[in-house]
Structure formats: structure tokens, C-alpha cells
Design an enzyme around this catalytic site. Structure first.
Site, PDB file in Angstrom:
ATOM      1  N   THR A 125      36.536  86.765  66.630  1.00 36.99           N
ATOM      2  CA  THR A 125      35.578  86.069  65.785  1.00 36.99           C
ATOM      3  C   THR A 125      34.156  86.183  66.332  1.00 36.99           C
ATOM      4  O   THR A 125      33.964  86.314  67.552  1.00 36.99           O
ATOM      5  CB  THR A 125      35.960  84.574  65.702  1.00 36.99           C
ATOM      6  OG1 THR A 125      34.876  83.841  65.145  1.00 36.99           O
ATOM      7  CG2 THR A 125      36.265  83.973  67.074  1.00 36.99           C
ATOM      8  N   ASP A 126      33.175  86.057  65.445  1.00 36.03           N
ATOM      9  CA  ASP A 126      31.776  86.078  65.903  1.00 36.03           C
ATOM     10  C   ASP A 126      31.424  84.815  66.699  1.00 36.03           C
ATOM     11  O   ASP A 126      30.402  84.774  67.391  1.00 36.03           O
ATOM     12  CB  ASP A 126      30.814  86.254  64.722  1.00 36.03           C
ATOM     13  CG  ASP A 126      30.837  85.114  63.713  1.00 36.03           C
ATOM     14  OD1 ASP A 126      31.685  84.202  63.832  1.00 36.03           O
ATOM     15  OD2 ASP A 126      30.012  85.139  62.778  1.00 36.03           O
ATOM     16  N   GLU A 127      32.301  83.785  66.619  1.00 36.81           N
ATOM     17  CA  GLU A 127      31.988  82.537  67.331  1.00 36.81           C
ATOM     18  C   GLU A 127      31.974  82.718  68.845  1.00 36.81           C
ATOM     19  O   GLU A 127      31.420  81.881  69.554  1.00 36.81           O
ATOM     20  CB  GLU A 127      32.995  81.439  66.967  1.00 36.81           C
ATOM     21  CG  GLU A 127      32.907  81.050  65.521  1.00 36.81           C
ATOM     22  CD  GLU A 127      33.331  79.605  65.251  1.00 36.81           C
ATOM     23  OE1 GLU A 127      33.616  79.340  64.097  1.00 36.81           O
ATOM     24  OE2 GLU A 127      33.360  78.781  66.165  1.00 36.81           O
ATOM     25  N   TYR A 153      37.707  75.997  70.630  1.00 36.57           N
ATOM     26  CA  TYR A 153      38.243  77.104  69.820  1.00 36.57           C
ATOM     27  C   TYR A 153      37.616  78.426  70.241  1.00 36.57           C
ATOM     28  O   TYR A 153      38.318  79.389  70.570  1.00 36.57           O
ATOM     29  CB  TYR A 153      37.988  76.857  68.320  1.00 36.57           C
ATOM     30  CG  TYR A 153      38.120  78.118  67.489  1.00 36.57           C
ATOM     31  CD1 TYR A 153      39.359  78.727  67.289  1.00 36.57           C
ATOM     32  CD2 TYR A 153      36.994  78.726  66.912  1.00 36.57           C
ATOM     33  CE1 TYR A 153      39.481  79.908  66.548  1.00 36.57           C
ATOM     34  CE2 TYR A 153      37.107  79.899  66.173  1.00 36.57           C
ATOM     35  CZ  TYR A 153      38.344  80.480  65.996  1.00 36.57           C
ATOM     36  OH  TYR A 153      38.465  81.651  65.272  1.00 36.57           O
ATOM     37  N   LYS A 157      39.217  81.828  72.070  1.00 40.99           N
ATOM     38  CA  LYS A 157      39.181  83.176  71.471  1.00 40.99           C
ATOM     39  C   LYS A 157      38.493  84.159  72.421  1.00 40.99           C
ATOM     40  O   LYS A 157      38.915  85.308  72.551  1.00 40.99           O
ATOM     41  CB  LYS A 157      38.455  83.146  70.117  1.00 40.99           C
ATOM     42  CG  LYS A 157      39.180  82.404  69.012  1.00 40.99           C
ATOM     43  CD  LYS A 157      40.501  83.044  68.597  1.00 40.99           C
ATOM     44  CE  LYS A 157      40.341  84.339  67.837  1.00 40.99           C
ATOM     45  NZ  LYS A 157      41.654  84.850  67.351  1.00 40.99           N
TER      46      LYS A 157
HETATM   47  P1  NAD Z   1      44.829  80.148  59.781  1.00 39.84           P
HETATM   48  O1  NAD Z   1      44.712  78.911  60.592  1.00 39.84           O
HETATM   49  O2  NAD Z   1      44.721  80.078  58.309  1.00 39.84           O
HETATM   50  O3  NAD Z   1      46.234  80.850  60.108  1.00 39.84           O
HETATM   51  C1  NAD Z   1      46.755  80.951  61.406  1.00 39.84           C
HETATM   52  C2  NAD Z   1      48.205  81.415  61.296  1.00 39.84           C
HETATM   53  O4  NAD Z   1      48.729  81.567  62.624  1.00 39.84           O
HETATM   54  C3  NAD Z   1      49.133  80.430  60.576  1.00 39.84           C
HETATM   55  O5  NAD Z   1      49.979  81.110  59.686  1.00 39.84           O
HETATM   56  C4  NAD Z   1      49.936  79.793  61.709  1.00 39.84           C
HETATM   57  O6  NAD Z   1      51.219  79.358  61.307  1.00 39.84           O
HETATM   58  C5  NAD Z   1      50.013  80.952  62.688  1.00 39.84           C
HETATM   59  N1  NAD Z   1      50.235  80.514  64.072  1.00 39.84           N
HETATM   60  C6  NAD Z   1      49.573  79.533  64.744  1.00 39.84           C
HETATM   61  N2  NAD Z   1      50.082  79.407  65.980  1.00 39.84           N
HETATM   62  C7  NAD Z   1      51.065  80.338  66.102  1.00 39.84           C
HETATM   63  C8  NAD Z   1      51.934  80.709  67.162  1.00 39.84           C
HETATM   64  N3  NAD Z   1      51.915  80.078  68.337  1.00 39.84           N
HETATM   65  N4  NAD Z   1      52.815  81.710  66.949  1.00 39.84           N
HETATM   66  C9  NAD Z   1      52.862  82.344  65.749  1.00 39.84           C
HETATM   67  N5  NAD Z   1      52.061  82.024  64.706  1.00 39.84           N
HETATM   68  C10 NAD Z   1      51.176  81.040  64.884  1.00 39.84           C
HETATM   69  O7  NAD Z   1      43.756  81.144  60.402  1.00 39.84           O
HETATM   70  P2  NAD Z   1      42.827  82.230  59.674  1.00 39.84           P
HETATM   71  O8  NAD Z   1      41.602  81.585  59.205  1.00 39.84           O
HETATM   72  O9  NAD Z   1      43.665  83.032  58.748  1.00 39.84           O
HETATM   73  O10 NAD Z   1      42.430  83.121  60.945  1.00 39.84           O
HETATM   74  C11 NAD Z   1      43.283  84.172  61.384  1.00 39.84           C
HETATM   75  C12 NAD Z   1      42.669  84.833  62.612  1.00 39.84           C
HETATM   76  O11 NAD Z   1      41.373  85.334  62.291  1.00 39.84           O
HETATM   77  C13 NAD Z   1      42.468  83.864  63.777  1.00 39.84           C
HETATM   78  O12 NAD Z   1      42.783  84.555  64.964  1.00 39.84           O
HETATM   79  C14 NAD Z   1      40.990  83.526  63.735  1.00 39.84           C
HETATM   80  O13 NAD Z   1      40.497  83.238  65.019  1.00 39.84           O
HETATM   81  C15 NAD Z   1      40.404  84.822  63.197  1.00 39.84           C
HETATM   82  N6  NAD Z   1      39.146  84.691  62.421  1.00 39.84           N
HETATM   83  C16 NAD Z   1      39.045  83.795  61.404  1.00 39.84           C
HETATM   84  C17 NAD Z   1      37.871  83.732  60.642  1.00 39.84           C
HETATM   85  C18 NAD Z   1      37.732  82.768  59.489  1.00 39.84           C
HETATM   86  O14 NAD Z   1      36.652  82.659  58.927  1.00 39.84           O
HETATM   87  N7  NAD Z   1      38.765  82.062  59.077  1.00 39.84           N
HETATM   88  C19 NAD Z   1      36.818  84.587  60.944  1.00 39.84           C
HETATM   89  C20 NAD Z   1      36.943  85.488  62.015  1.00 39.84           C
HETATM   90  C21 NAD Z   1      38.133  85.545  62.735  1.00 39.84           C
HETATM   91  O1  DAU Z   2      32.596  82.528  62.261  1.00 36.62           O
HETATM   92  C1  DAU Z   2      33.979  82.730  62.186  1.00 36.62           C
HETATM   93  C2  DAU Z   2      34.682  81.406  62.278  1.00 36.62           C
HETATM   94  O2  DAU Z   2      34.416  80.724  61.058  1.00 36.62           O
HETATM   95  C3  DAU Z   2      36.180  81.527  62.516  1.00 36.62           C
HETATM   96  O3  DAU Z   2      36.388  82.087  63.788  1.00 36.62           O
HETATM   97  C4  DAU Z   2      36.869  80.170  62.438  1.00 36.62           C
HETATM   98  O4  DAU Z   2      38.260  80.323  62.530  1.00 36.62           O
HETATM   99  C5  DAU Z   2      36.529  79.530  61.116  1.00 36.62           C
HETATM  100  O5  DAU Z   2      37.081  78.233  61.064  1.00 36.62           O
HETATM  101  C6  DAU Z   2      35.017  79.459  60.914  1.00 36.62           C
HETATM  102  O6  DAU Z   2      34.395  78.511  61.824  1.00 36.62           O
HETATM  103  P1  DAU Z   2      33.224  77.516  61.312  1.00 36.62           P
HETATM  104  O7  DAU Z   2      33.202  76.359  62.202  1.00 36.62           O
HETATM  105  O8  DAU Z   2      31.959  78.271  61.087  1.00 36.62           O
HETATM  106  O9  DAU Z   2      33.833  77.170  59.854  1.00 36.62           O
HETATM  107  P2  DAU Z   2      34.008  75.801  59.046  1.00 36.62           P
HETATM  108  O10 DAU Z   2      34.461  76.191  57.685  1.00 36.62           O
HETATM  109  O11 DAU Z   2      34.802  74.806  59.791  1.00 36.62           O
HETATM  110  O12 DAU Z   2      32.507  75.270  58.950  1.00 36.62           O
HETATM  111  C7  DAU Z   2      31.496  76.059  58.351  1.00 36.62           C
HETATM  112  C8  DAU Z   2      30.205  75.281  58.445  1.00 36.62           C
HETATM  113  O13 DAU Z   2      30.295  74.130  57.593  1.00 36.62           O
HETATM  114  C9  DAU Z   2      29.912  74.746  59.825  1.00 36.62           C
HETATM  115  O14 DAU Z   2      28.504  74.799  60.058  1.00 36.62           O
HETATM  116  C10 DAU Z   2      30.364  73.286  59.775  1.00 36.62           C
HETATM  117  C11 DAU Z   2      30.112  72.915  58.317  1.00 36.62           C
HETATM  118  N1  DAU Z   2      31.032  71.904  57.756  1.00 36.62           N
HETATM  119  C12 DAU Z   2      32.374  72.116  57.879  1.00 36.62           C
HETATM  120  C13 DAU Z   2      33.271  71.182  57.395  1.00 36.62           C
HETATM  121  C14 DAU Z   2      34.757  71.393  57.546  1.00 36.62           C
HETATM  122  C15 DAU Z   2      30.545  70.791  57.096  1.00 36.62           C
HETATM  123  O15 DAU Z   2      29.317  70.611  56.961  1.00 36.62           O
HETATM  124  N2  DAU Z   2      31.432  69.855  56.598  1.00 36.62           N
HETATM  125  C16 DAU Z   2      32.778  70.011  56.744  1.00 36.62           C
HETATM  126  O16 DAU Z   2      33.530  69.108  56.290  1.00 36.62           O
END
Ligand code: NAD
Ligand code: DAU
Length: 341
Positions: A125-127, A153, A157
Site C-alpha cells: 500500500t502507499d500508506e 496498520y 504492511k
Molecule cells: P479486506 O479487508 O477487504 O480483505 C482482506 C481479506 O483477507 C479478507 O477476505 C480476510 O478474510 C482475509 N484475511 C485476513 N486475515 C487472514 C489470514 N490470517 N489468513 C487468510 N486470510 C485472511 O482488504 P482489501 O481492502 O481487499 O485489501 C487487500 C490487500 O490490499 C491488503 O493487503 C491491503 O493492505 C492492500 N491494499 C488495500 C487498499 C485499499 O484501498 N483497500 C489499497 C492498497 C493496498
Molecule cells: O492508501 C491505501 C489504503 O487506503 C489501504 O492500504 C487501506 O487498506 C485502506 O483502508 C485505505 O486507508 P485509508 O485510511 O486512507 O482509508 P479509509 O477509507 O479508512 O479513509 C479514507 C479517508 O477518509 C481518511 O482520510 C479517513 C477518512 N474517513 C474515514 C472513515 C472510515 C472519514 O473521514 N470518516 C470515516 O468514517
């Protein structure tokens, strides 16, 4: 590549990835997922009978089960999506983040090493880069930006990324890392900004915006993340990191107002609440490396992506209403009760 082990394939991005691969490639997929609160097999109901798809319920920390699954299915490639993924949950408690995101990745890397597999792709992730200043628009995250994590988190990562890197250098393993910006699209768990705001607005409930709403995120449609991962799997150079992003920065408050406008709901539903502790101010990805070196580019402009997403949440109320009941209510109460100001 023939047989891919996709970990975390029942989550948001993983399930979109499984479907994207089955549609666009001839690879076989074993989806290995623990089915935590974020994993949902309903996300995959339209492919469960596909001959090239198989589901195994398992934890990535369970080395024996991962090892067995890899050898039973003649796996040659691992793509690791499995993670605890929500920043707010990592603030409430970080243990599971350390266990799954760090130890789980280490287990996968060891199984990968011991079985001499062909490719390991870590979905990062970019985080991991931390926060950018909001007033220097020209600054973006490149692959050389130092790791500078803010939340448990992102720290977990980044640790996993460093482990992947160490297995490349020390054991000469064929490892790839992708770092993507914020994703949005169908099947995203409604704890994340866009689906939470959609669900709240559709229910005519208050939309909780953290702090001043001026934090910036760089949004990418989930299918474009999937195509980026496939591009890196096919053409990426081992040991390299590839940023994935769509050059699409938005203030949170503007995203929330746009959602309300597109749903025809009033802005009076917006409620500013106490800020997230350690809240990163701005994310912005420079994806020129994957674009110039591997020829990837996003296919969806934001206007289309957000319309498709809104349409999906409108048409799938049952899906999000179900996942927002039970355990979710406890989390919501825990995260938001003390934020109301
Ligand atoms: P999500 O939380 O929707 O899904 C995570 C999945 O992993 C779920 O199906 C969960 O059951 C499974 N899981 C959790 N713990 C596990 C374990 N111990 N063993 C096997 N499976 C397990 O997450 P997402 O948003 O789909 O993100 C997927 C990946 O992409 C993550 O690694 C996250 O860091 C990365 N990512 C997410 C974003 C985003 O914006 N959501 C952006 C960049 C990178
Ligand atoms: O940048 C990639 C990441 O983006 C992934 O690695 C993470 O898995 C994913 O959860 C996401 O992280 P963020 O913290 O950026 O996403 P989130 O949707 O939780 O929040 C987006 C922005 O919105 C952040 O600035 C916090 C704000 N927010 C979020 C929630 C849940 C609010 O203002 N109110 C809210 O209730």
C-alpha cells in the site's frame, strides 16, 4: 504461471482480482482465505462453479495448511492480499495486524522458498510512505520515497514489505511488491470511506467526516488495481517495487459531497467528528514507473468508476445491510462513539 494461490481472495480487492483473472487470463486460482469479518464468499458466488477456481478456508499463519494447499494444487505463484486492512481497527487494537500482516507474510515467504515456486507478489500500500505535505502539490510518492509509517496498520504492511525484500536479497527469491493508492468499487466493506458514506446516505443517516475533512486521498477503481497487479505479475522485474495509482486526488469532504449529490441527498447529513489519531494528511502516487516501464495505465476515469460503484451499492443493499449487522455494530460503536463532538 499456471496455478496461483490468491490469499485473502474473499475480501474486497482479492475477490475483484479473482474475477478479473478468471475473465482475462487462463490461470487457475486457489483462493485461500480465513474468512474474517472482511471475507465474504458471497463476493464470489458467480464464479464458485468455475472449473479454474477453488476455495480453501485457511489462515496464512498456518504453515502446514499453506504448505499442503500449495503442494496439493501444484501452485507456482503466490499473490498475497490477505491482511487486516482497516486503519481505524489497527488503532483500536494492533495484535491481529502484526500477526496476519507480518507473521502471515513470513509464513507465506517460507513456504514459497521451501517449495521453489516461481513468483511471489506482495500486495502492499502507499500508506507505507506516510503523509505528504498538502501545500506541495508537485510532491508525490515514488518507489524511492522512504518508508515512514503512521498507523499500526501501515507499520505492519511496511514490515511485510521489508521481509519480502529481505527474502529477495538473502535467498534470491523471485519477489515483487506493488503499492497502490486508495481503492474503491463494488464489494468494499462499508467500514472504509466511500462505501460507509454510501450506506449512511442511502439510509438517511449522518455521515461521519473526520477532522476538517481536508485530508487528501488518491482514488483508483479496483479493477485498475487488479490490472496493475496482473501487469506486474507478467512483466515486473524481481526485487522491484511498483506504485499503482490513477492521479486522482480528492479532499475527503469533496468525495462525501459528491456522493450526496449523486444520490440526491442533502449536505445536512454531513457530521464532522473527532479526527482519527495520527491521521495522514495527504496521499498521492507517482505511477510513472509502472506506466513507462511496464506499459500499464488505468482504464476507468473517476466519473465512470464512482457511477458504477454507486449503482452497485444501490442494487446490492442486501449485501451491505447484511455485513453491517451483528459484529459490525459493535465495531461501529467502539470506533465512533467517542468521536462525536
Ligand atoms: P479486506 O479487508 O477487504 O480483505 C482482506 C481479506 O483477507 C479478507 O477476505 C480476510 O478474510 C482475509 N484475511 C485476513 N486475515 C487472514 C489470514 N490470517 N489468513 C487468510 N486470510 C485472511 O482488504 P482489501 O481492502 O481487499 O485489501 C487487500 C490487500 O490490499 C491488503 O493487503 C491491503 O493492505 C492492500 N491494499 C488495500 C487498499 C485499499 O484501498 N483497500 C489499497 C492498497 C493496498
Ligand atoms: O492508501 C491505501 C489504503 O487506503 C489501504 O492500504 C487501506 O487498506 C485502506 O483502508 C485505505 O486507508 P485509508 O485510511 O486512507 O482509508 P479509509 O477509507 O479508512 O479513509 C479514507 C479517508 O477518509 C481518511 O482520510 C479517513 C477518512 N474517513 C474515514 C472513515 C472510515 C472519514 O473521514 N470518516 C470515516 O468514517
Amino acid at each position: 504461471m499456471k496455478n496461483i494461490l490468491v490469499t485473502g481472495g474473499a475480501g474486497f480487492i482479492g475477490s475483484n482480482f479473482v474475477k478479473y483473472v478468471l475473465k482475462n487470463y487462463d490461470w487457475n486460482i486457489v483462493n485461500y482465505d480465513k474468512l474474517t469479518y472482511a471475507g465474504n464468499l458471497e463476493n464470489l458466488s458467480d464464479v464458485e462453479k468455475n472449473q479454474r477456481y477453488k476455495f480453501v478456508k485457511g489462515d496464512i499463519c498456518d504453515e502446514k495448511k499453506v504448505e499442503f494447499t500449495v503442494s496439493e494444487n501444484d501452485v507456482d505463484t503466490i499473490v498475497n492480499f490477505a491482511a487486516e486492512s482497516h486503519v481505524d481497527r489497527s488503532i483500536l487494537g494492533s495484535r491481529e495486524f502484526v500477526i496476519t500482516n507480518i507473521v502471515g507474510t513470513q509464513v507465506l515467504l517460507d513456504v514459497f522458498k521451501n517449495n521453489n515456486l516461481e513468483k511471489f507478489l506482495q500486495v502492499s500500500t502507499d500508506e507505507v510512505y506516510g503523509s505528504l505535505p498538502e501545500n506541495q502539490k508537485e510532491l508525490k510518492f515514488t518507489e524511492n520515497t522512504p518508508l515512514n509509517t503512521s498507523s499500526p496498520y501501515s507499520a505492519s504492511k511496511a514490515s511485510a514489505d521489508l521481509l519480502c525484500n529481505s527474502y529477495f536479497h538473502t535467498h534470491k527469491l523471485p519477489v515483487l511488491i506493488t503499492r497502490c493508492s486508495n481503492n474503491y468499487g463494488p464489494y468494499q466493506f462499508p467500514e472504509k470511506l466511500i462505501p460507509l458514506m454510501l450506506a449512511k446516505a442511502l439510509n438517511d443517516e449522518n455521515l461521519p467526516v473526520y477532522g476538517d475533512g481536508k485530508n487528501i486521498r488518491d482514488w483508483l477503481f479496483v479493477e485498475d488495481h487488479c490490472s496493475g497487479i496482473c501487469t506486474v505479475l507478467e512483466k515486473g522485474k524481481f526485487g522491484e517495487v511498483y506504485n499503482i495509482g490513477g492521479n486522482n486526488e480528492w479532499f475527503n469532504i469533496d468525495i462525501v459531497k459528491l456522493i450526496l449529490k449523486l444520490l440526491g441527498k442533502p449536505e445536512s447529513l454531513i457530521t464532522f467528528v473527532k479526527d482519527r489519531p495520527g491521521h495522514d494528511r495527504r496521499y498521492a502516487i507517482d505511477s510513472s514507473k509502472i506506466q513507462n516501464e511496464l506499459g500499464w495505465k488505468p482504464a476507468n476515469v473517476f466519473e465512470d468508476g464512482i457511477s458504477k460503484t454507486i449503482k452497485w451499492y444501490r442494487e446490492n443493499e442486501q449485501w451491505w445491510k447484511k455485513v453491517m449487522s451483528g459484529e459490525y455494530m459493535k465495531y461501529y460503536e467502539q470506533n465512533y462513539a467517542h468521536k462525536i463532538v
